[in-house]
Design an enzyme around this catalytic site. Structure first.
Site, PDB file in Angstrom:
ATOM      1  N   GLY A 193      73.201 -69.163  51.825  1.00  0.00           N
ATOM      2  CA  GLY A 193      73.745 -68.237  50.714  1.00  0.00           C
ATOM      3  C   GLY A 193      75.001 -68.632  50.143  1.00  0.00           C
ATOM      4  N   GLU A 194      75.910 -69.791  50.777  1.00  0.00           N
ATOM      5  CA  GLU A 194      76.995 -70.107  50.124  1.00  0.00           C
ATOM      6  C   GLU A 194      76.605 -70.611  48.580  1.00  0.00           C
ATOM      7  OE1 GLU A 194      79.102 -73.147  52.644  1.00  0.00           O
ATOM      8  OE2 GLU A 194      79.545 -71.342  53.892  1.00  0.00           O
ATOM      9  N   ARG A 246      88.989 -51.493  38.119  1.00  0.00           N
ATOM     10  CA  ARG A 246      89.230 -49.959  37.985  1.00  0.00           C
ATOM     11  C   ARG A 246      90.377 -49.782  39.056  1.00  0.00           C
ATOM     12  NH1 ARG A 246      83.613 -47.225  37.901  1.00  0.00           N
ATOM     13  NH2 ARG A 246      82.877 -49.317  38.770  1.00  0.00           N
ATOM     14  N   GLN A 247      90.729 -50.726  40.070  1.00  0.00           N
ATOM     15  CA  GLN A 247      91.708 -50.646  41.108  1.00  0.00           C
ATOM     16  C   GLN A 247      92.671 -51.470  40.657  1.00  0.00           C
ATOM     17  OE1 GLN A 247      90.074 -50.703  45.512  1.00  0.00           O
ATOM     18  NE2 GLN A 247      88.396 -51.541  44.202  1.00  0.00           N
ATOM     19  N   LYS A 251      89.310 -34.886  32.285  1.00  0.00           N
ATOM     20  CA  LYS A 251      88.354 -34.896  33.518  1.00  0.00           C
ATOM     21  C   LYS A 251      89.105 -35.327  34.816  1.00  0.00           C
ATOM     22  CE  LYS A 251      86.730 -39.366  34.416  1.00  0.00           C
ATOM     23  NZ  LYS A 251      86.069 -40.936  34.132  1.00  0.00           N
ATOM     24  N   ARG A 302      88.292 -36.677  38.960  1.00  0.00           N
ATOM     25  CA  ARG A 302      87.414 -37.552  39.722  1.00  0.00           C
ATOM     26  C   ARG A 302      87.350 -36.689  41.063  1.00  0.00           C
ATOM     27  NH1 ARG A 302      83.810 -40.992  39.089  1.00  0.00           N
ATOM     28  NH2 ARG A 302      84.244 -41.867  37.021  1.00  0.00           N
ATOM     29  N   ASP A 315      83.872 -45.147  25.580  1.00  0.00           N
ATOM     30  CA  ASP A 315      84.666 -45.598  26.942  1.00  0.00           C
ATOM     31  C   ASP A 315      84.452 -46.913  27.192  1.00  0.00           C
ATOM     32  OD1 ASP A 315      85.665 -44.847  29.229  1.00  0.00           O
ATOM     33  OD2 ASP A 315      84.463 -43.608  29.998  1.00  0.00           O
TER      34      ASP A 315
HETATM   35  C1  R5P Z   1      87.000 -44.295  34.066  1.00  0.00           C
HETATM   36  O1  R5P Z   1      88.283 -44.280  33.959  1.00  0.00           O
HETATM   37  C2  R5P Z   1      86.128 -45.271  33.155  1.00  0.00           C
HETATM   38  O2  R5P Z   1      86.683 -45.342  32.078  1.00  0.00           O
HETATM   39  C3  R5P Z   1      84.795 -44.647  33.242  1.00  0.00           C
HETATM   40  O3  R5P Z   1      84.742 -43.461  32.407  1.00  0.00           O
HETATM   41  C4  R5P Z   1      84.244 -44.604  34.384  1.00  0.00           C
HETATM   42  O4  R5P Z   1      84.335 -45.564  35.368  1.00  0.00           O
HETATM   43  C5  R5P Z   1      82.473 -44.168  34.053  1.00  0.00           C
HETATM   44  O5  R5P Z   1      82.065 -44.256  35.543  1.00  0.00           O
HETATM   45  P1  R5P Z   1      80.854 -43.247  35.810  1.00  0.00           P
HETATM   46  O6  R5P Z   1      79.816 -43.398  34.716  1.00  0.00           O
HETATM   47  O7  R5P Z   1      80.530 -43.488  37.283  1.00  0.00           O
HETATM   48  O8  R5P Z   1      81.452 -41.806  35.578  1.00  0.00           O
END
Ligand code: R5P
Length: 312
Positions: free
Chosen positions: A38-39, A96-97, A192, A194, A218
């Site tokens: 798999g490398e 995202r992180q 929103k 989460r 978005d």
């Molecule tokens: C969040 O900050 C992003 O901009 C998106 O809104 C989010 O990652 C979308 O994820 P999901 O479709 O799973 O809600």
């Protein structure tokens, strides 16, 4: 500058071909395969000594495979004496992180930036980063493009009435403002929360949407949870037709099922930064190409010209 050369990994070869078509040039040959365990095994198919090389590789799913292919390809290019290597990441994954928002978590966006630099990338070309500040995680030049122009050209043709652009969370307000300005629309924001990585909940809607056509914008759609919540809130506050323009169609888990169930959504526009697999095609998902925009940026970077006109 020495000769322009473009390579692609396995992440989005169709986009790479489309970029080359726009530039009227051929995609360079490279073998990107696997050893038996798999490398990743890479062999450049041509001499790159002294060349100005662009590697097209969004780090979409499978993210680890695609990222590792990119890093290994950059390593091969550096060791083959390419004069400059640009990592073209139309979708920059692991973004995202991007901060320590709770104890004992990593900052993967910074880690990826470090990995790219260590591998030998000289610059990065990307689009609609999850957060603009990620540019600052690099000590090499980053050109950050926006897909807004591509979407707006298409959305004006819909002749929507009394349009309101909707940010589905506070993180996308800046992006929503850019759309609203170009479309001459008003702005609304959803507060929103989460609940988990897979579940989001719309708490409040700020702005007036009653009797208006709405466009949710978005950077990415993953499970579709955020968008579905936004559609629900817009319907509750009596918006008319609802559309969405979302740059990166990650479309993971139940995303397509969620879009199918969400009958109040007229259409969702995404771009081709991430390939849309056959099983994810849906009559209400429309893909717009960013290949000409990326091609123009590559041409300008290669010719040492400004790319800022591409933001207009
Ligand atoms: C969040 O900050 C992003 O901009 C998106 O809104 C989010 O990652 C979308 O994820 P999901 O479709 O799973 O809600």
């Amino acid at each position: 500058m020495d000769k322009l050369t473009i390579f692609s990994g396995n992440a989005n070869p169709v986009l790479a071909q489309d970029i080359c078509k726009s530039l009227k040039m051929k995609l360079s040959e490279v073998f990107v395969g696997r050893f038996s365990e798999g490398e990743i095994r890479i062999k450049l198919g041509e001499n790159v000594r002294g060349k100005d090389v662009f590697v097209i590789q969004p780090t979409c799913s499978p993210p680890n495979e695609n990222l590792m292919e990119l890093l290994i390809m950059i390593d091969a290019l550096r060791r083959s004496s390419a004069s400059r290597i640009t990592a073209v990441m139309p979708y920059f994954g692991y973004a995202r992180q991007d901060r320590k928002d709770q104890p004992r978590v990593p900052i993967t966006a910074k880690l990826v930036a470090n990995l790219l630099t260590t591998a030998g990338a000289d610059r990065v070309l990307t689009m609609d980063l999850h957060a603009g500040q990620i540019q600052g995680f690099f000590d090499i030049p980053v050109d950050h493009l926006f897909a807004v122009g591509v979407f707006v050209d298409h959305i004006v043709k819909l002749k929507l009435k009394d349009l309101v652009v909707v940010s589905p969370d506070v993180g996308s307000i800046k992006m929503a403002r850019a759309y609203a300005k170009r479309l001459g629309a008003s702005l609304a924001v959803i507060d929103k929360r989460r609940i988990s990585p897979e579940k989001a909940e719309a708490m409040y809607l700020l702005g007036d949407v009653e009797g208006k056509d709405a466009l949710i914008v978005d950077d990415l759609i993953a499970t579709g949870g955020s968008m579905i919540e936004a559609v629900g809130a817009l319907k509750k506050y009596k918006a008319r037709k609802i559309f969405a323009a979302i740059s990166h169609g990650v479309l993971s888990g139940p995303a397509v099922e969620n879009i199918d169930k969400c009958k109040d959504l007229e259409k969702i526009f995404i771009t081709d930064t991430i390939p849309l697999d056959d099983h994810k095609q849906h009559p209400r998902i429309k893909v717009l190409s960013v290949a000409p925009l990326l091609a123009e940026a590559i041409k300008r970077i290669h010719n040492e010209e400004s790319v800022s006109c591409l933001f207009d």
